[in-house]
Design a protein around this motif. Structure first.
Motif, PDB file in Angstrom:
ATOM      1  N   GLY A 183      93.998  46.274  28.794  1.00  0.00           N
ATOM      2  CA  GLY A 183      95.197  47.098  28.686  1.00  0.00           C
ATOM      3  C   GLY A 183      95.022  48.486  29.282  1.00  0.00           C
ATOM      4  O   GLY A 183      96.011  49.161  29.581  1.00  0.00           O
ATOM      5  N   ASP A 184      93.780  48.929  29.465  1.00  0.00           N
ATOM      6  CA  ASP A 184      93.555  50.268  30.039  1.00  0.00           C
ATOM      7  C   ASP A 184      94.076  50.341  31.468  1.00  0.00           C
ATOM      8  O   ASP A 184      93.949  49.379  32.246  1.00  0.00           O
ATOM      9  CB  ASP A 184      92.052  50.607  30.067  1.00  0.00           C
ATOM     10  N   ARG A 185      94.632  51.521  31.802  1.00  0.00           N
ATOM     11  CA  ARG A 185      95.030  51.775  33.197  1.00  0.00           C
ATOM     12  C   ARG A 185      93.831  52.349  33.946  1.00  0.00           C
ATOM     13  O   ARG A 185      93.197  53.302  33.481  1.00  0.00           O
ATOM     14  CB  ARG A 185      96.193  52.773  33.211  1.00  0.00           C
ATOM     15  N   VAL A 186      93.544  51.759  35.092  1.00  0.00           N
ATOM     16  CA  VAL A 186      92.389  52.207  35.873  1.00  0.00           C
ATOM     17  C   VAL A 186      92.799  52.353  37.336  1.00  0.00           C
ATOM     18  O   VAL A 186      93.738  51.700  37.799  1.00  0.00           O
ATOM     19  CB  VAL A 186      91.208  51.198  35.800  1.00  0.00           C
ATOM     20  N   ARG A 187      92.090  53.229  38.023  1.00  0.00           N
ATOM     21  CA  ARG A 187      92.304  53.372  39.465  1.00  0.00           C
ATOM     22  C   ARG A 187      91.080  52.825  40.179  1.00  0.00           C
ATOM     23  O   ARG A 187      89.931  53.143  39.810  1.00  0.00           O
ATOM     24  CB  ARG A 187      92.497  54.850  39.822  1.00  0.00           C
ATOM     25  N   ALA A 188      91.309  51.989  41.189  1.00  0.00           N
ATOM     26  CA  ALA A 188      90.200  51.548  42.039  1.00  0.00           C
ATOM     27  C   ALA A 188      89.786  52.743  42.887  1.00  0.00           C
ATOM     28  O   ALA A 188      90.635  53.390  43.504  1.00  0.00           O
ATOM     29  CB  ALA A 188      90.633  50.379  42.917  1.00  0.00           C
ATOM     30  N   LYS A 189      88.497  53.043  42.878  1.00  0.00           N
ATOM     31  CA  LYS A 189      88.044  54.244  43.578  1.00  0.00           C
ATOM     32  C   LYS A 189      88.289  54.155  45.085  1.00  0.00           C
ATOM     33  O   LYS A 189      88.261  53.063  45.663  1.00  0.00           O
ATOM     34  CB  LYS A 189      86.543  54.461  43.332  1.00  0.00           C
ATOM     35  N   THR A 190      88.499  55.298  45.677  1.00  0.00           N
ATOM     36  CA  THR A 190      88.521  55.381  47.131  1.00  0.00           C
ATOM     37  C   THR A 190      87.076  55.527  47.574  1.00  0.00           C
ATOM     38  O   THR A 190      86.446  56.557  47.353  1.00  0.00           O
ATOM     39  CB  THR A 190      89.344  56.592  47.600  1.00  0.00           C
ATOM     40  N   MET A 191      86.528  54.470  48.103  1.00  0.00           N
ATOM     41  CA  MET A 191      85.113  54.492  48.495  1.00  0.00           C
ATOM     42  C   MET A 191      84.953  53.680  49.772  1.00  0.00           C
ATOM     43  O   MET A 191      85.685  52.714  50.001  1.00  0.00           O
ATOM     44  CB  MET A 191      84.251  53.918  47.363  1.00  0.00           C
ATOM     45  N   HIS A 192      84.020  54.105  50.620  1.00  0.00           N
ATOM     46  CA  HIS A 192      83.808  53.428  51.899  1.00  0.00           C
ATOM     47  C   HIS A 192      82.312  53.321  52.180  1.00  0.00           C
ATOM     48  O   HIS A 192      81.814  53.891  53.156  1.00  0.00           O
ATOM     49  CB  HIS A 192      84.506  54.184  53.036  1.00  0.00           C
ATOM     50  N   PRO A 193      81.586  52.610  51.332  1.00  0.00           N
ATOM     51  CA  PRO A 193      80.134  52.528  51.570  1.00  0.00           C
ATOM     52  C   PRO A 193      79.846  51.753  52.857  1.00  0.00           C
ATOM     53  O   PRO A 193      80.574  50.808  53.176  1.00  0.00           O
ATOM     54  CB  PRO A 193      79.632  51.754  50.345  1.00  0.00           C
ATOM     55  N   PRO A 194      78.818  52.166  53.607  1.00  0.00           N
ATOM     56  CA  PRO A 194      78.450  51.404  54.804  1.00  0.00           C
ATOM     57  C   PRO A 194      77.708  50.112  54.432  1.00  0.00           C
ATOM     58  O   PRO A 194      77.439  49.280  55.289  1.00  0.00           O
ATOM     59  CB  PRO A 194      77.508  52.367  55.549  1.00  0.00           C
ATOM     60  N   THR A 195      77.396  49.982  53.148  1.00  0.00           N
ATOM     61  CA  THR A 195      76.628  48.852  52.632  1.00  0.00           C
ATOM     62  C   THR A 195      77.583  47.819  52.018  1.00  0.00           C
ATOM     63  O   THR A 195      78.790  47.983  52.029  1.00  0.00           O
ATOM     64  CB  THR A 195      75.639  49.362  51.579  1.00  0.00           C
TER      65      THR A 195
END
Lengths: 219, 210
Positions: A135-147
């Motif tokens: 039920g928690d609201r979450v944001r998917a992180k803005t991330m751009h790992p080269p891995t």
């Protein structure tokens, strides 16, 4: 990595083309390619996350220009070369030119059924409480790992809802690079179609991804 | 024209032969080095070409349609429920079954590669691994269904499950009308592979010969 493999929402690929009465394999070599790939993981000692990274980590035109099992072959050749099980000159010559490296174990005919039945479960002991609840609201992180990562680009930055907690699982971002399993809580997170695709909203669409805790922040 | 058609096939075949030679050479290198046993490769191929496939999943669905207690176990914890029928293992270590209803249609995709529940469905079809499906399923699943030749009522919700970790999703399609009193074996005949991915529906009784 932000590679060509991360296809969710990409435009221009055209319609899906189902093939009626599709055979399991479309050429004899595909049978052998699948089997060699499954069998080599035992002497090779790599894990599924390393395999996925070896397949996806290549120039987009190469990735998109190959058939699926050709991508598998390319990934396999890379994994073997990285461990010096096979050298580039051997692949070019099509024959063995160097002595074999010692390997711990190889897959025998009798070992196939037990190996397949065992599979590779990724759930691990729960060593700490989960940060998020259903039920928690979450944001998917803005991330751009080269891995290697398993957070698809199309959800990054978007807000969703925790729908299920799946336990602690091996973390691909670490395991793909030989940094250990580093188990993390895994959640099924749902996003509305209108949240993800403002330009083409389907008010009755919901998309879920399975996201590891480090991919998420409270929203 | 037949000859013209044949030429195209010949061209395709030549291209495939290049990969064919490469794979043959690879197998012989790895065998010579003692890394693989060709007999093990034969068993792997035999397993996925003739033993493990969507007939397994169809039996799971048919049981869920006829046995309410099994259906409840399947929907609450699918991996052991599917294990009751003897299906388990690689690429099905953590299975979640999701049920279609008149209000909700489920569809499964892997946008990042080709994750698929092997013990119940076997190896994925080419279209499932293809760029068009991986790109389109999460954005325009109704368009995908059109590509497969059918449409859902405009009021049906669609939930698309992107298999981005090691959970494998398996769709339990709706049982077709007019199948009251059918046996599990008869019902299993109605369950198509695509209906368990969510790109199709189970067959109607008039689509099979009884």
């Amino acid at each position: 990595m932000d590679g060509a493999h991360d296809m969710g929402g990409a435009a221009g690929f055209g319609p899906v083309r189902p093939e009626p009465n599709e055979p399991v394999f479309h050429a004899a070599w595909e049978r052998r390619a699948l089997a060699i790939t499954l069998a080599m993981a035992m002497p090779g000692g790599w894990n599924i996350d390393m395999s996925r990274f070896a397949r996806e980590n290549r120039p987009p035109a190469d990735y998109l220009g190959m058939s699926y099992y050709q991508v598998w072959l390319a990934g396999l050749e890379r994994l073997m070369q990285e461990r010096h099980l096979v050298e580039a000159d051997e692949l070019a010559a099509g024959k063995a030119l160097h002595p074999a490296r010692p390997v711990a174990k190889i897959l025998t005919a009798d070992g196939v059924a037990p190996m397949l039945r065992r599979g590779g479960p990724t759930e691990r002991a729960q060593t700490r409480p989960a940060l998020f609840a259903v039920g928690d609201r979450v944001r998917a992180k803005t991330m751009h790992p080269p891995t290697h990562t398993r957070l698809p680009r199309y959800v990054r930055g978007h807000v969703g809802r925790i729908d299920a907690i799946r336990g602690m699982h091996v973390f691909p971002d670490s395991n793909a690079h030989g940094h250990g399993e580093d188990p993390q809580w895994l959640y099924t997170v749902s996003f509305s179609g209108t949240e993800l695709w403002a330009d083409a909203p389907d008010p009755l669409l919901e998309v879920t991804v399975d996201a590891f805790e480090p991919y998420l922040e409270r929203a | 024209m037949t000859d013209h058609h044949h030429d195209h096939h010949h061209h395709d075949h030549s291209e495939l032969s290049e990969t064919d030679l490469r794979v043959r050479a690879l197998e012989s290198i790895l065998t010579e080095k003692g890394y693989i046993d060709p007999a093990a490769l034969d068993v792997l191929i035999e397993t996925y070409e003739s033993k493990v496939g969507p007939r397994n999943g169809a039996r799971v669905v048919a049981r869920a349609w006829t046995d309410p207690a099994f259906r409840a176990r399947l929907l609450s914890d699918a991996t052991p429920a599917i294990g009751e029928l003897g299906y388990a293992g690689r690429q099905g270590e953590h299975i979640v079954a999701v049920e279609n209803t008149p209000e909700l249609h489920n569809m499964v995709v892997c946008t990042l590669c080709s994750c698929y529940p092997w013990p119940v469905l076997g190896l994925p079809p080419v279209w499932y691994k293809s760029a068009p499906y991986r790109a389109k399923a999460v954005k325009d699943p109704r368009g995908v269904l059109q590509d497969f030749g059918f449409a859902l009522p405009a009021t049906t919700k669609i939930r698309v499950w992107d298999s981005t970790a090691e959970i494998r999703y398996f769709v339990v399609p709706m049982r077709p009308d007019g199948t009251e009193g059918w046996s599990e074996d008869q019902l299993a005949e109605l369950v198509t592979r695509d209906s368990m991915i969510g790109t199709g529906l189970a067959k109607r009784p008039d689509e099979v010969t009884r």
